[in-house]
Scaffold this motif. Sequence first.
Motif, mmCIF file in Angstrom:
data_model
loop_
_atom_site.group_PDB
_atom_site.id
_atom_site.type_symbol
_atom_site.label_atom_id
_atom_site.label_comp_id
_atom_site.label_asym_id
_atom_site.label_seq_id
_atom_site.Cartn_x
_atom_site.Cartn_y
_atom_site.Cartn_z
ATOM 1 N N UNK A 158 -32.550 24.681 24.324
ATOM 2 C CA UNK A 158 -31.569 24.713 25.438
ATOM 3 C C UNK A 158 -30.208 25.314 25.061
ATOM 4 N N UNK A 159 -30.105 25.844 23.859
ATOM 5 C CA UNK A 159 -28.834 26.432 23.422
ATOM 6 C C UNK A 159 -28.579 27.748 24.168
ATOM 7 N N UNK A 160 -29.683 28.468 24.474
ATOM 8 C CA UNK A 160 -29.544 29.783 25.101
ATOM 9 C C UNK A 160 -29.738 29.729 26.607
ATOM 10 N N UNK A 161 -30.537 28.778 27.066
ATOM 11 C CA UNK A 161 -30.808 28.635 28.505
ATOM 12 C C UNK A 161 -31.482 27.283 28.719
ATOM 13 N N UNK A 162 -31.338 26.686 29.913
ATOM 14 C CA UNK A 162 -31.963 25.376 30.167
ATOM 15 C C UNK A 162 -33.491 25.418 30.032
ATOM 16 N N UNK A 163 -34.096 26.605 30.196
ATOM 17 C CA UNK A 163 -35.556 26.744 30.103
ATOM 18 C C UNK A 163 -36.045 26.992 28.675
ATOM 19 N N UNK A 164 -35.140 27.019 27.721
ATOM 20 C CA UNK A 164 -35.551 27.290 26.333
ATOM 21 C C UNK A 164 -36.048 26.004 25.688
ATOM 22 N N UNK A 165 -37.370 25.957 25.397
ATOM 23 C CA UNK A 165 -37.924 24.741 24.794
ATOM 24 C C UNK A 165 -38.129 24.888 23.282
ATOM 25 N N UNK A 166 -38.272 26.123 22.822
ATOM 26 C CA UNK A 166 -38.558 26.315 21.395
ATOM 27 C C UNK A 166 -37.287 26.273 20.561
ATOM 28 N N UNK A 167 -37.456 25.762 19.335
ATOM 29 C CA UNK A 167 -36.367 25.830 18.360
ATOM 30 C C UNK A 167 -36.730 26.894 17.334
ATOM 31 N N UNK A 168 -35.762 27.649 16.912
ATOM 32 C CA UNK A 168 -36.067 28.738 15.992
ATOM 33 C C UNK A 168 -34.824 29.047 15.152
ATOM 34 N N UNK A 169 -34.806 30.217 14.534
ATOM 35 C CA UNK A 169 -33.619 30.703 13.837
ATOM 36 C C UNK A 169 -33.333 32.117 14.304
ATOM 37 N N UNK A 170 -32.088 32.532 14.173
ATOM 38 C CA UNK A 170 -31.732 33.920 14.436
ATOM 39 C C UNK A 170 -31.945 34.724 13.148
ATOM 40 N N UNK A 171 -32.104 36.047 13.313
ATOM 41 C CA UNK A 171 -32.238 36.980 12.188
ATOM 42 C C UNK A 171 -31.247 38.117 12.438
ATOM 43 N N UNK A 172 -30.534 38.539 11.407
ATOM 44 C CA UNK A 172 -29.437 39.480 11.659
ATOM 45 C C UNK A 172 -29.211 40.445 10.503
ATOM 46 N N UNK A 173 -28.591 41.575 10.845
ATOM 47 C CA UNK A 173 -28.158 42.519 9.812
ATOM 48 C C UNK A 173 -26.741 42.995 10.157
ATOM 49 N N UNK A 174 -25.874 43.013 9.136
ATOM 50 C CA UNK A 174 -24.477 43.406 9.341
ATOM 51 C C UNK A 174 -24.156 44.656 8.540
ATOM 52 N N UNK A 175 -23.126 45.385 8.968
ATOM 53 C CA UNK A 175 -22.745 46.622 8.266
ATOM 54 C C UNK A 175 -21.263 46.905 8.459
ATOM 55 N N UNK A 176 -20.690 47.632 7.512
ATOM 56 C CA UNK A 176 -19.249 47.912 7.454
ATOM 57 C C UNK A 176 -19.014 49.415 7.536
ATOM 58 N N UNK A 177 -17.910 49.822 8.163
ATOM 59 C CA UNK A 177 -17.568 51.254 8.167
ATOM 60 C C UNK A 177 -17.049 51.672 6.784
ATOM 61 N N UNK A 178 -16.621 52.935 6.664
ATOM 62 C CA UNK A 178 -16.258 53.465 5.342
ATOM 63 C C UNK A 178 -15.106 52.692 4.690
ATOM 64 N N UNK A 179 -14.111 52.264 5.497
ATOM 65 C CA UNK A 179 -12.987 51.509 4.917
ATOM 66 C C UNK A 179 -13.489 50.180 4.354
ATOM 67 N N UNK A 180 -14.399 49.554 5.081
ATOM 68 C CA UNK A 180 -15.003 48.317 4.596
ATOM 69 C C UNK A 180 -15.856 48.571 3.365
ATOM 70 N N UNK A 181 -16.615 49.674 3.395
ATOM 71 C CA UNK A 181 -17.486 50.031 2.271
ATOM 72 C C UNK A 181 -16.684 50.243 0.997
ATOM 73 N N UNK A 182 -15.501 50.825 1.159
ATOM 74 C CA UNK A 182 -14.628 51.050 0.010
ATOM 75 C C UNK A 182 -14.259 49.708 -0.644
#
Length: 462
Positions: A158-182
Amino acid sequence: MRASHLFILLSCLALFVCCKQHGKVTAPQVDQDNSQALMASMEDRIGFPDFGFMVQPDDTIPISRVFKLSDDFPRKEPVIDEGVKNILAIDFKSDWRAYMDEVKKYVFEGNASEDYENSFYLEDNKVRPWYHVPWQHWGPNGREGYHGLTQEGPVDDKMLAPTQISETHAYAVGFYNDLGGYAIGKVWNKPEPNYSFFEFDGFPEGTVVAKVLFVPLEADEVPYLKNPVSWDAYIYASDIPGNNSTSKNRITSKVNLIQMDIMVKDKRAIDTGGWVFGTFAYNGNLENDNRWDNLTPVGIMWGNDPDHNKTSYNPTPTKTIINPDLKQTIINDNPEELPPMHLGFASRLNGPVDNAYSSCMSCHSTAQYPVVSAIMPFLNNQKVAIPEAGTNASAQWMRWFRNVPCETPFDPKKATSFDYSLQLVKSIQNYIDYASQAEKGHYSEEYWSKGHKIRRSSIVSD
Ligand code: HEC
């Protein structure tokens, strides 16, 4: 030493995989020139593994490509490009929406195409370079091999919608521009590791970071996940809806885009932390041609409103509750566009899969090494219980809702600040974890982080 060992290991592995893909395993028959070219190209990008979990290459699932870490960090500080200039030309307080649209445009350019499965392979980007943080492959929630996704925090029912019955985990990927990469490259030097874990002078102005988050849920449970942006991912079987498996097996599954986070180092926010945080939620009902455009802004924050200690939450939202007393968070007030969101503590900014008792800047203000305080008060060694709704939160709780200045540790004198980058902290923690296992001993810095693994976690501490 370590890097060269790793290099030899990777070379052997690469040759082994090449041979294996062509059928039976034979001794490598690579001609001298080719093997030298392969060695040179690997030496050039030495060191950091790309991922930690992937199906075997000889499985029956056809794999077209695998994730490659973008780690050829700039060695000189790049100049601010036109795209970042356009972002920094917009006043995020008076026109938050235009600011968010401009950041989205910048992140999407060269990354987000209608070929969804092949989007955000950073090496394909012809517009500008983007970089990953190394050492996210390590540990049970490390990167998988299709898109470099790490397992994130729990998604309760129910975290995402009242009809959501399943519990799970999120999966993600993050990235930085050139200033961050430096700036990442100053911590993770190549080719010979000379890692600077205890002197970090922060990210330059104009650093842009983005992160795309996915869940293995569909529109039957979360209606706004219709017309999804789907990726293949190698995830825990126990995260797949209806699968009651408690085994720690991973399998290939579809995951659907739910959220995109952004961070911009923007000196106009210097008095409140130096960063602007924003997030988008996926809304498939918008039916845009390019489905990436279905990411709709939830809001923006540039500070934690440290003086506002009144407690309220909305963990299972049926509508988005906006708190008009917050001065440093702005939330999208158009329910036609934005599905009901739980937001964070007293309606500070948080995304659909983020913890409803926290906020973007609350968690990220703890980015320091060693990890003396946990990312959330109720996970701390000296645990601070979640205050009751309607009460005023204690000073101990509000320690997590200060405006910690950028490049300043959350626990002064005890740690080095990593300037709101939790991936950078996690990379160091993972490396130290690895090194202490390999060296069969412990590092003193590690001692202070005991029990504080940098990852989003459920309320029941893991
Ligand atoms: C419960 C704690 C928590 C909250 C709340 C949270 N984050 Fe994070 N975030 C993390 C952790 C931990 C990481 C690093 C590891 C990972 O990727 O899971 C991270 C990573 C990121 C990254 C990649 C760069 C980095 O710092 O490593 C971005 C961008 C980001 N978050 C933005 C946001 C935004 C925007 C929000 C609010 C909408 C938010 N986060 C809320 C814990 C949190």
